[in-house]
Design an enzyme around this catalytic site. Structure first.
Site, short mmCIF file in Angstrom:
data_model
loop_
_atom_site.label_atom_id
_atom_site.label_comp_id
_atom_site.label_asym_id
_atom_site.label_seq_id
_atom_site.Cartn_x
_atom_site.Cartn_y
_atom_site.Cartn_z
N ASN A 176 -70.13 -47.20 31.63
CA ASN A 176 -69.96 -46.04 30.75
C ASN A 176 -71.12 -45.04 30.88
OD1 ASN A 176 -68.65 -44.52 28.85
ND2 ASN A 176 -68.95 -45.94 27.14
N HIS A 228 -61.27 -53.63 15.50
CA HIS A 228 -62.29 -52.79 14.86
C HIS A 228 -61.72 -52.07 13.65
CE1 HIS A 228 -65.21 -52.06 18.46
NE2 HIS A 228 -64.73 -53.28 18.48
N ARG A 257 -63.79 -56.69 12.84
CA ARG A 257 -65.13 -56.11 12.77
C ARG A 257 -65.13 -54.98 11.76
NH1 ARG A 257 -68.39 -52.72 17.47
NH2 ARG A 257 -67.61 -50.97 16.26
N TYR A 299 -72.46 -44.34 14.49
CA TYR A 299 -71.87 -44.88 15.71
C TYR A 299 -70.93 -46.03 15.34
CZ TYR A 299 -71.58 -46.55 20.51
OH TYR A 299 -71.12 -46.92 21.75
N ASP A 318 -71.33 -55.02 13.81
CA ASP A 318 -72.14 -54.65 14.98
C ASP A 318 -73.29 -53.77 14.52
OD1 ASP A 318 -73.13 -54.00 17.46
OD2 ASP A 318 -71.20 -53.39 18.30
N HIS A 349 -75.53 -52.59 16.75
CA HIS A 349 -75.81 -51.68 17.86
C HIS A 349 -77.31 -51.55 18.16
CE1 HIS A 349 -71.65 -50.50 18.27
NE2 HIS A 349 -71.58 -50.16 17.01
N GLU A 400 -73.84 -58.63 15.33
CA GLU A 400 -73.96 -58.39 16.77
C GLU A 400 -75.11 -57.45 17.08
OE1 GLU A 400 -70.29 -56.78 18.23
OE2 GLU A 400 -71.30 -55.68 19.83
N GLU A 449 -73.85 -57.48 25.20
CA GLU A 449 -72.90 -56.61 25.90
C GLU A 449 -73.59 -55.79 26.99
OE1 GLU A 449 -71.44 -54.54 22.38
OE2 GLU A 449 -72.38 -52.70 23.06
N ARG A 503 -72.34 -62.25 24.59
CA ARG A 503 -71.35 -61.18 24.76
C ARG A 503 -71.28 -60.59 26.17
NH1 ARG A 503 -68.69 -58.62 21.44
NH2 ARG A 503 -69.28 -56.50 22.05
N HIS A 533 -67.69 -58.73 25.36
CA HIS A 533 -67.51 -57.30 25.09
C HIS A 533 -66.11 -56.88 25.54
CE1 HIS A 533 -69.33 -53.02 25.93
NE2 HIS A 533 -68.78 -53.08 24.73
N ASP A 553 -64.26 -48.90 27.12
CA ASP A 553 -64.80 -48.59 28.44
C ASP A 553 -64.67 -49.77 29.41
OD1 ASP A 553 -66.83 -49.19 26.32
OD2 ASP A 553 -68.17 -49.46 28.02
N GLU A 585 -63.53 -59.51 22.03
CA GLU A 585 -63.38 -58.18 21.41
C GLU A 585 -62.15 -57.49 22.00
OE1 GLU A 585 -66.60 -55.46 22.24
OE2 GLU A 585 -66.13 -54.22 20.50
N TRP A 613 -81.24 -47.16 21.32
CA TRP A 613 -79.81 -46.92 21.50
C TRP A 613 -79.28 -45.81 20.64
CZ3 TRP A 613 -81.21 -51.79 23.32
CH2 TRP A 613 -80.78 -52.07 24.63
#
Ligand code: EZ4
Ligand code: CO
Length: 405
Positions: free
Chosen positions: A40, A125, A150, A162, A213, A215, A239, A265, A286, A315, A319, A342, A405
């Site tokens: 991605n 999700h 999730r 996000y 998550d 992130h 996560e 991931e 993941r 993951h 993407d 996922e 991130w």
């Protein structure tokens, strides 16, 4: 020339709603396999790695020699690991397993040892701007038969979060042709998660797995706080609580909470996970087929994890193309330590470019019984969706400094 000799290799870059790079390896007798090479936001780097540096080395080799080709590309390059290299190797590996299973006339999971379970439990999700909206989405997933969901909700006081989208079902994280910027404030986020989980347990009860998550946004001690806050609601996992470059940081989280931890991931090799696994600092790994060197390498990672009672939670965001999803399902169906997969649904346009045999039923997915991976690419249709540059957003703190991130 033996029928299984590699005669042609093509990379196909297309954007049916989002970008995908797909590798197609064709044998002398016309049998072919497909592999996902999507990274991605850095898609063209992998496409070039494959077309310019890998394809010339593989023409004329025997497609059956999967392990040898993996080692040749990994050890032979001198420059090991890294997401670009490992996604390229993964694409070759997936395509070769696809070819081998097609030639054997079997779905890939049969070659990997056969089904070890009825299907792969997946999580969907549920997200929304508010807790109520997220709960409403979660009810919807529960009604569709999902056993694991999730939960992500907007953070009061932050303009954009996000993982939360306006289009509830087809959330696309790479949202602009230059990276968009979002503000992050941990003190606003941290107290917002436990109320979400409390509301979800009230609404959905206890017979559903709830996930969250982070992130990679927290420090270890902040992640420990979150883990403790969520303990009463028994999450299936949190996560990516912290960036995992510094693996020993997870010791601190572990000292404070029994909330299970999922990570990986962004991992691309067993070396990213070795300490986390050996010290039992995580509960779910993941790493994915596409970003971690294909089925050949993911097998090694998950076999190591199994020694320490760590299960998979691969993951599976949008993407990861349908080719990756198929590979993940064959893999997940066959290994002893599968945990959860996922599953973010692809758009209709993506599904049309990648016809596939896998299916969703009662909260589980099954790879289907077509020979090989059971997924194809419609090259003519792919051509009608040309590549469009797209990036993931970046994060800044409220004072303007760059954040993880
Ligand atoms: O950020 O797939 O768990 N899923 C995620 C995803 C990832 C994207 C990165 O390309 O965290 O949204
Ligand atoms: Co994630």
């Amino acid at each position: 020339m033996p029928a299984s000799t590699i005669a042609d290799i093509r990379t196909i870059t297309c954007s049916p709603g989002r970008n995908f790079v797909t590798l197609k390896i064709v044998c002398e007798d016309g049998t072919y396999g497909v592999g996902d090479a999507t990274l991605n936001g850095r898609e063209l780097a992998v496409a070039s790695y494959l077309a310019d540096h890998v394809a010339p080395c593989l023409i004329g080799r025997d497609a059956h020699r999967i392990e040898d080709i993996w080692q040749y590309l990994y050890r032979g390059a001198y420059w090991r690991r890294g997401p670009v290299t490992m996604s390229a190797i993964a694409a070759v590996d997936m395509a070769l397993w696809d070819i081998k299973a097609k030639r054997a006339g079997m779905p890939l999971y049969q070659l990997l040892g056969g089904a070890a379970r009825e299907g792969c439990m997946v999580y969907g999700h549920a997200n929304g701007e508010t807790i109520d909206e997220t709960i409403e989405a979660a009810r919807d997933y529960a009604a569709q038969g999902y056993r694991a969901i999730r939960l992500q909700a907007g953070v009061p006081g932050l303009a954009k979060t996000y993982g939360v989208s306006s289009d509830r079902y087809f959330y696309e994280p790479a949202d602009a042709d230059l990276p968009s910027e979002a503000a992050w404030a941990t003190h606003k986020y941290l107290p917002s998660v436990a109320p979400l989980f409390a509301a979800a347990r009230d609404a959905l009860g206890w017979d559903v797995h709830l996930l969250h998550d982070v992130h990679h946004r927290l420090t270890p001690i902040e992640a420990a706080r979150l883990g403790k806050d969520l303990e009463p609601f028994r999450p299936f996992w949190i996560e990516d609580p912290v960036p995992a470059e510094n693996q020993q940081g997870f010791r601190l989280i572990r000292q404070h909470t029994t909330t299970p931890i999922a990570v990986g991931e962004v991992f691309n090799s067993i070396w990213d996970a070795k300490q986390l696994i050996e010290e039992q600092l995580i509960d779910y790994i993941r790493a994915t087929v596409v970003h971690a060197g294909g089925i050949t390498h993911l097998r090694r990672i998950t076999a190591l994890a199994d020694l320490y009672r760590i299960r998979t939670g691969c993951h599976g965001a949008t993407d990861l193309s349908p080719v990756s999803m198929a590979a993940a399902l064959h893999f997940g169906l066959s290994i002893p330590n599968f945990g959860v997969q996922e599953y973010m649904r692809h758009t209709e346009a993506t599904d049309a470019v990648f016809p596939h045999a896998y299916r969703f039923e009662r909260g589980m997915m099954h790879p289907g019984d077509a020979p090989g991976l059971g997924v194809d690419i419609d090259e003519a249709l792919a051509e009608t969706h040309p590549y469009r540059r797209a990036y993931l957003p970046v994060n800044r703190l409220e004072d303007g400094s760059m954040h993880d991130w």
